[in-house]
Design an enzyme around this catalytic site. Structure first.
Site, short mmCIF file in Angstrom:
data_model
loop_
_atom_site.label_atom_id
_atom_site.label_comp_id
_atom_site.label_asym_id
_atom_site.label_seq_id
_atom_site.Cartn_x
_atom_site.Cartn_y
_atom_site.Cartn_z
N CYS A 91 0.85 -1.20 0.00
CA CYS A 91 0.00 0.00 0.00
C CYS A 91 0.88 1.25 0.00
CB CYS A 91 -0.90 -0.02 1.23
SG CYS A 91 -1.85 1.51 1.43
N CYS A 140 -7.50 -0.78 1.35
CA CYS A 140 -6.48 -1.34 2.25
C CYS A 140 -7.11 -1.46 3.64
CB CYS A 140 -5.28 -0.40 2.29
SG CYS A 140 -4.11 -0.78 3.60
N CYS A 143 -5.25 1.12 6.35
CA CYS A 143 -5.43 2.59 6.35
C CYS A 143 -6.72 3.04 5.66
CB CYS A 143 -4.23 3.26 5.69
SG CYS A 143 -4.17 3.02 3.90
N CYS A 163 -8.30 -5.17 -10.05
CA CYS A 163 -7.88 -4.09 -10.93
C CYS A 163 -7.48 -2.90 -10.06
CB CYS A 163 -9.05 -3.74 -11.85
SG CYS A 163 -8.64 -2.51 -13.08
ZN LIG Z 1 -2.82 1.11 3.50
#
Ligand SMILES: [Zn+2]
Length: 179
Positions: A91, A140, A143, A163
């Site tokens: 991320c 994610c 976060c 995607c």
């Molecule tokens: Zn994250």
């Protein structure tokens, strides 16, 4: 004699009758312990929570637009859509490992595409109607940053196509780790 006993029993019963009232009064003073368990951790992933002001300081304009405002980068413009290097995609905002190059495939869409995440718990799915029909958005887990969408037209073994916006990702090359 029997009559006296009956009267005594009756008096005893009457005299007891106020007791439940006093018991109720006592109950008012009983301490009620309410456990507050509103904090729920998702497995062992501790959340990264920042204000939008903090995110704006940490991310560039495009990263902020995609990760925090759920934008989409233009296809074939991102850094990783055609990347074939071995490593782990993390991320961009919090560095949580998200996808492996081993599950990356050529989708022809112009966005980096994977058939499964490194760990299912590292991504969170939600439904959005931004285009007027339901799509499964993925973010994610750590976060809450927007990553992209998952579609059911991917290759085996999962049949899924994650995607992802390049700008939502960072890349840790296997070769860099060996150095
Ligand atoms: Zn994250």
């Amino acid at each position: 004699m029997k009559l006296i006993i009956i009267i005594l029993v009756a008096i005893t019963t009457w005299s007891c009758s106020p007791k439940p009232i006093s018991c109720k009064a006592d109950a008012k003073y009983a301490v009620t312990e309410v456990s507050d368990s509103t904090t729920v951790e998702n497995s062992d992933i501790s959340k990264v929570v920042k204000t939008e002001k903090e995110w704006k300081q940490e991310l560039n304009e495009m990263e902020y637009y995609v990760l925090r405002e759920k934008g989409t980068e233009r296809s074939f413009t991102g850094k990783y859509w055609d990347s074939k290097e071995d490593g782990i995609y993390t991320c961009r905002a919090c560095a949580l490992p998200l996808f492996s190059s081993e599950t990356k495939f050529k989708s022809g869409t112009g966005w980096p595409s994977y058939y499964e995440p490194v760990k299912q718990e590292n991504i969170t799915e939600d439904t959005d109607y931004d285009l007027g029909y339901p799509r499964t958005e993925i973010t994610c887990t750590r976060c809450g940053g927007h990553l992209g969408h998952v579609f059911k037209d991917g290759p085996e073994p999962t049949g899924l196509r994650y995607c992802i916006n390049s700008v939502s990702l960072s890349f840790e090359s296997d070769q860099e780790k060996k150095k």
